[in-house]
Enzyme design. Structure first.
Site, PDB file in Angstrom:
ATOM      1  N   PRO A  30       0.858  -1.189   0.000  1.00 52.35           N
ATOM      2  CA  PRO A  30       0.000   0.000   0.000  1.00 52.35           C
ATOM      3  C   PRO A  30       0.891   1.236   0.000  1.00 52.35           C
ATOM      4  O   PRO A  30       1.760   1.383   0.852  1.00 52.35           O
ATOM      5  CB  PRO A  30      -0.769  -0.123   1.309  1.00 52.35           C
ATOM      6  CG  PRO A  30       0.168  -0.884   2.222  1.00 52.35           C
ATOM      7  CD  PRO A  30       0.953  -1.810   1.328  1.00 52.35           C
ATOM      8  N   GLU A  32       0.544   5.342  -0.257  1.00 48.49           N
ATOM      9  CA  GLU A  32      -0.390   6.470  -0.278  1.00 48.49           C
ATOM     10  C   GLU A  32      -0.111   7.374  -1.473  1.00 48.49           C
ATOM     11  O   GLU A  32       1.017   7.784  -1.720  1.00 48.49           O
ATOM     12  CB  GLU A  32      -0.299   7.276   1.016  1.00 48.49           C
ATOM     13  CG  GLU A  32      -1.331   8.392   1.090  1.00 48.49           C
ATOM     14  CD  GLU A  32      -1.125   9.324   2.267  1.00 48.49           C
ATOM     15  OE1 GLU A  32      -2.006  10.172   2.501  1.00 48.49           O
ATOM     16  OE2 GLU A  32      -0.085   9.212   2.939  1.00 48.49           O
ATOM     17  N   CYS A 126       2.739   4.345   8.557  1.00 47.04           N
ATOM     18  CA  CYS A 126       2.746   5.586   7.774  1.00 47.04           C
ATOM     19  C   CYS A 126       3.578   6.668   8.466  1.00 47.04           C
ATOM     20  O   CYS A 126       3.328   7.000   9.631  1.00 47.04           O
ATOM     21  CB  CYS A 126       1.324   6.093   7.565  1.00 47.04           C
ATOM     22  SG  CYS A 126       1.259   7.639   6.631  1.00 47.04           S
ATOM     23  N   GLU A 228      13.074  -0.971   0.525  1.00 40.57           N
ATOM     24  CA  GLU A 228      14.313  -0.827  -0.254  1.00 40.57           C
ATOM     25  C   GLU A 228      14.622  -2.060  -1.112  1.00 40.57           C
ATOM     26  O   GLU A 228      15.786  -2.436  -1.289  1.00 40.57           O
ATOM     27  CB  GLU A 228      15.481  -0.511   0.679  1.00 40.57           C
ATOM     28  CG  GLU A 228      16.608   0.299   0.051  1.00 40.57           C
ATOM     29  CD  GLU A 228      16.161   1.675  -0.451  1.00 40.57           C
ATOM     30  OE1 GLU A 228      16.821   2.181  -1.367  1.00 40.57           O
ATOM     31  OE2 GLU A 228      15.165   2.241   0.072  1.00 40.57           O
ATOM     32  N   GLY A 250       7.242  -2.553  -2.971  1.00 40.11           N
ATOM     33  CA  GLY A 250       6.629  -1.236  -3.030  1.00 40.11           C
ATOM     34  C   GLY A 250       7.087  -0.421  -4.224  1.00 40.11           C
ATOM     35  O   GLY A 250       6.786  -0.740  -5.371  1.00 40.11           O
TER      36      GLY A 250
END
Length: 350
Positions: A30, A32, A126, A228, A250
């Site tokens: 996820p 944002e 977050c 990373e 990610g």
């Protein structure tokens, strides 16, 4: 519920989790403002086409503040709920919630499940200042007891067959509370844990401290490593140092949409990957162009928003494709979607 039924439910849930993690899992993170429904659709389709679909993806966090959110909010962030909570390629989407009020979070988790969520993930990672200043996300890593309350309340509110997981960082300002965080997770009833291998203070600045994830393997639940991972080589190093075969990809997956196939197409340090994936599968720039055009033809508030989102993606693609850098230089000031699509089609020509 009597004790026999409770034990049966626990056993069934345990077996379900074992099946989910029978092989190394690969998740789309996820992110944002980045992994919205349109981006999820594109990236999960590419992965499926390359023969290594994501096991599941997690939605952008849905902020829970003062009341149980109405259905339209869940559908806005996770429109896949209208389609069995899956993308067009069949990738399941787990619903992620962010907040600090345990009972309210639990009620929202239960409602998300009523709408069709196949699993609930709780965000304690977050790093955004706005979110942290409103007592959400990674700031709660300084309050492990609150983390425990939120996860355990959600676990009790959600049907037993639906998993509840958590995503964390190594700490807020430092790693001094790692033991307390691990203890809170252990007692909470979480079904698995995803760890971004940096603190909030470290943000997204290299390196990621994959070796610090290893301490969480003392938990009796699966642990997923994140942070990373831009190349197959980094994925292998992460698995080795973290002591887990499970990965969440990610920004690296946005920069190289074929990263998942590269990871599982390279030889694993512990032969963790399916033996049928012996050749590294890559996505050429030419093959990526139709997906970029589909992105530009996707749904958005208006074309201005869509073009802005595409440029954000193209900027990231410049790190993975030299052709993207050439295209970026030619369209970075362009606002007309049709002109950009034409430039994309032209860039496919030798």
């Amino acid at each position: 519920m009597n004790n026999d039924n409770k034990q049966t439910n626990l056993l069934n849930q345990h077996n379900h989790i074992q099946q989910l993690f029978e092989h190394p899992v690969r998740l789309l993170a996820p992110m944002e403002g980045l992994s919205d429904p349109l981006m999820r659709q594109i990236l999960t389709q590419i992965a499926a086409d390359l023969g290594r679909p994501y096991d599941w993806s997690v939605s952008e966090f849905i902020r829970v503040t003062q009341h149980v959110l109405p259905a339209h909010v869940f559908y806005k962030y996770v429109p896949e709920l209208h389609h069995d909570a899956k993308t067009e390629s069949g990738t399941p989407i787990h619903v992620q919630l962010l907040g600090s009020e345990a009972q309210l979070m639990a009620e929202c988790a239960a409602f998300a499940c009523e709408l069709g969520a196949p699993a609930i993930d709780i965000n304690f990672g977050c790093p955004a200042k706005t979110v942290n200043n409103h007592r959400g996300g990674s700031v709660l890593l300084d309050e492990p007891e609150v983390m425990y309350e939120i996860i355990s309340a959600a676990r009790k509110a959600v049907p037993a067959h639906i998993p509840v997981s958590a995503k964390i960082r190594l700490g807020y300002t430092d790693t001094s509370k790692m033991d307390d965080i691990r203890g809170a997770i252990a007692d909470s009833g979480a079904d698995w844990l995803t760890i971004h291998a940096r603190t909030k203070t470290q943000g997204y600045k290299p390196p990621a401290y994959w070796d610090k994830i290893e301490a969480f393997n003392k938990l009796k639940i699966p642990v997923i490593a994140n942070g990373e991972i831009w190349t197959a080589e980094q994925a292998q190093s992460c698995m080795q140092q973290a002591g887990t075969s499970h990965l969440m990809l990610g920004r690296g997956a946005v920069t190289r949409p074929d990263l998942i196939a590269r990871v599982d197409g390279s030889k694993s340090i512990n032969d963790l990957v399916d033996s049928s994936m012996t050749d590294t599968k890559t996505l050429t720039w030419q093959a990526l162009i139709p997906h970029q055009i589909k992105f530009l033809e996707g749904q958005a508030k208006n074309d201005i928003v869509l073009v802005g989102r595409y440029k954000q993606w193209l900027g990231m693609l410049t790190k993975g494709y030299s052709e993207a850098q050439v295209l970026w230089e030619s369209i970075k000031r362009e606002k007309n979607k049709a002109t950009i699509i034409t430039a994309l089609q032209t860039s496919a020509q030798p």
